[in-house]
Design an enzyme around this catalytic site. Structure first.
Site, PDB file in Angstrom:
ATOM      1  N   ASP A 174       0.837  -1.207   0.000  1.00 17.41           N
ATOM      2  CA  ASP A 174       0.000   0.000   0.000  1.00 17.41           C
ATOM      3  C   ASP A 174       0.864   1.245   0.000  1.00 17.41           C
ATOM      4  OD1 ASP A 174      -2.443   1.552   0.164  1.00 17.41           O
ATOM      5  OD2 ASP A 174      -1.720   2.080   2.148  1.00 17.41           O
ATOM      6  N   ARG A 181      -0.628   6.229  -6.781  1.00 16.02           N
ATOM      7  CA  ARG A 181      -1.999   6.672  -7.098  1.00 16.02           C
ATOM      8  C   ARG A 181      -2.140   8.179  -6.941  1.00 16.02           C
ATOM      9  NH1 ARG A 181      -5.213   3.981  -2.969  1.00 16.02           N
ATOM     10  NH2 ARG A 181      -7.007   4.996  -3.889  1.00 16.02           N
ATOM     11  N   SER A 196      -6.615  -0.209  -0.096  1.00 14.26           N
ATOM     12  CA  SER A 196      -5.584   0.621   0.533  1.00 14.26           C
ATOM     13  C   SER A 196      -5.860   0.766   2.035  1.00 14.26           C
ATOM     14  CB  SER A 196      -5.573   1.989  -0.155  1.00 14.26           C
ATOM     15  OG  SER A 196      -4.904   2.938   0.616  1.00 14.26           O
ATOM     16  N   LYS A 200      -3.967  -1.746   5.400  1.00 17.91           N
ATOM     17  CA  LYS A 200      -3.144  -1.258   6.516  1.00 17.91           C
ATOM     18  C   LYS A 200      -3.872  -1.364   7.846  1.00 17.91           C
ATOM     19  CE  LYS A 200      -3.385   3.572   5.009  1.00 17.91           C
ATOM     20  NZ  LYS A 200      -3.530   3.581   3.567  1.00 17.91           N
TER      21      LYS A 200
END
Ligand code: URA
Length: 449
Positions: A174, A181, A196, A200
């Site tokens: 990520d 991104r 994403s 996490k």
């Protein structure tokens, strides 16, 4: 349906180019194909340009539920999945999909840890027009968001809250994909945002998660139905791996609170912890804390959670917790009493209303873009943020405004893009003769309760 002529499978050697083509042509990627992309990119075997192309294809064609689940799990297992079993009690976190002036993490982490739960928060940096918790914390002189896992655990044990960035160990996929991104315009997509955030958050070693899914002009998801879909996908993803998850759909048609920008937001968070601050920010911080107390089984219901959150603020325990957290992460805790120790901008400029009337619409994303333009955000991965830059909002939607009355005060250090930023801010507001009829509530819906 995908109508491509070549589909890589287990018996064919996989190549990124084929997976880009497959997604470009609306195909569905298998779990193995997604694992191949994520692990190859994380190890540096797939270059940025191929990953960026695949992300754009995924952004345009979309990902279905199975692909989103596979992507989230591949990103989650790209690194270590933490467990804090040595720390007694429940571990709970909150994550926001991002907005302008959204600083609730700085407020609710101390409230909830003061109230007896552990908050192991792994946060992100600013993305597009939105601010990031890590960048905000770094406005506090000395504050270290790059703790090792051992240090993170020590801080959690000692004070019940820790706020860090992704380490090389936690969801490293990520970390790389998020930065890509941000600069390739592939942020606003339900599947990519879900993977994403959830990769996490699920790596943090939490029992429960409260999601704040923003909707409106300052959110990545502008339409409420898209925010609801994102919330449903994230709640489903969390529940599938056995976590308690709830999502609040909250309004981001205008900035949260009166301040945006890093020093400004730290200051405003401290105000709320002192029992002051703007009503919308205070309200949302207490509501999210209440849900955290409830999901963490600290209180039997959300109402009781709300009362506990209010008590933590009223008794000063939350403020003391914030002070302790700053100290343990190497920051200058004196900012709590002496906000002048936060980086300050040298200059101020005003944007005023061109007419008398009522604030009808605010283009919240443009306000975030103006802030970034002045140095309060990044245009490229490697850009440095100026924490002193900020915006102070004097009017909210529905407020009466006089001709030439102040709408926004700009705190800035460089005038390189001041005129452009002023125009963008000025054009963000629509002033009407009549007050808007509909007042949009701050918390619009709750998903997964
Ligand atoms: N926050 C994240 O952590 N990831 C996204 O993609 C968007 C907001």
């Amino acid at each position: 349906m995908w109508s491509g002529c070549y589909a890589p499978n287990a018996s064919t050697r996989m190549r990124a180019v084929d997976l880009i083509r497959k997604k470009r042509d609306s195909g569905e990627l298998s779990r193995e194909e997604i694992d191949f992309l994520v692990s190859g990119y994380t190890r540096g075997e797939i270059p940025d340009y191929q990953m960026a192309s695949w992300l754009m294809a995924a952004w345009i064609r979309g990902l279905n539920r199975a692909e989103i689940a596979a992507l989230t799990e591949a990103m989650l297992h790209s690194g270590e999945v933490l467990s804090h079993s040595e720390i007694p009690g429940k571990k709970v976190d909150k994550h926001s999909t991002g907005g302008v002036g959204d600083k609730t993490s700085l407020i609710l982490a101390p409230i909830v840890s003061a109230g007896g739960l552990t908050v192991p928060m792994i946060s992100g940096r600013g993305l597009g027009h939105t601010g990031g918790t890590l960048d905000k914390l770094e406005a506090i002189p000395g504050f270290n968001v790059n703790l090792s896992l051992a240090e993170f655990r020590r801080v959690l044990r000692e004070c019940g809250m820790g706020l860090i960035g992704q380490t090389a160990e936690i969801a490293p996929a990520d970390k790389k994909i998020y930065a890509l991104r941000d600069v390739t315009s592939t942020v606003e997509n339900v599947g990519l945002i879900c993977a994403s955030i959830m990769s996490k958050k699920l790596a943090e070693g939490i029992d429960a998660l409260v999601l704040d899914v923003k909707t409106g002009s300052g959110a990545f998801m502008k339409k409420e139905e898209d925010s609801v879909r994102l919330a449903e996908v994230m709640v489903e993803t969390g529940k599938r791996v056995g976590k308690k998850v709830v999502a609040l759909i909250t309004n981001m048609d205008q900035p949260l609170g009166r301040m945006a920008g890093h020093s400004n937001e730290v200051w405003e968070s401290i105000e709320v912890l002192k029992g002051q601050g703007p009503p919308d920010l205070r309200e949302l911080s207490l509501e999210l804390s209440a849900w955290m107390f409830f999901l963490g089984a600290r209180t039997p219901g959300v109402e009781e959670g709300r009362r506990l959150a209010e008590t933590m603020v009223a008794t000063g325990q939350a403020l003391e917790k914030f002070r302790q957290g700053i100290r343990l992460q190497g920051g200058d805790e004196r900012v709590v009493d002496e906000p002048g120790r936060l980086p300050q901008a040298r200059f101020h400029a005003q944007v005023v209303s061109p007419a008398a009337g009522f604030i009808d619409v605010a283009n919240c994303e443009q306000l975030g873009t103006a802030l970034a333009m002045l140095g309060g955000g990044r245009e490229k991965k490697e850009d440095k943020i100026d924490p002193a830059v900020g915006l102070e909002f004097h009017k909210r939607i529905g407020d009466r405004v006089g001709k030439n009355e102040k709408l926004v005060t700009i705190h800035y250090n460089s005038d390189a893009k001041l005129t452009e930023a002023k125009n963008l801010i000025g054009n963000s507001y629509v002033v009407s003769e009549r007050a808007p009829l509909e007042k949009r509530p701050l918390v619009r819906r709750i998903i997964g309760a």
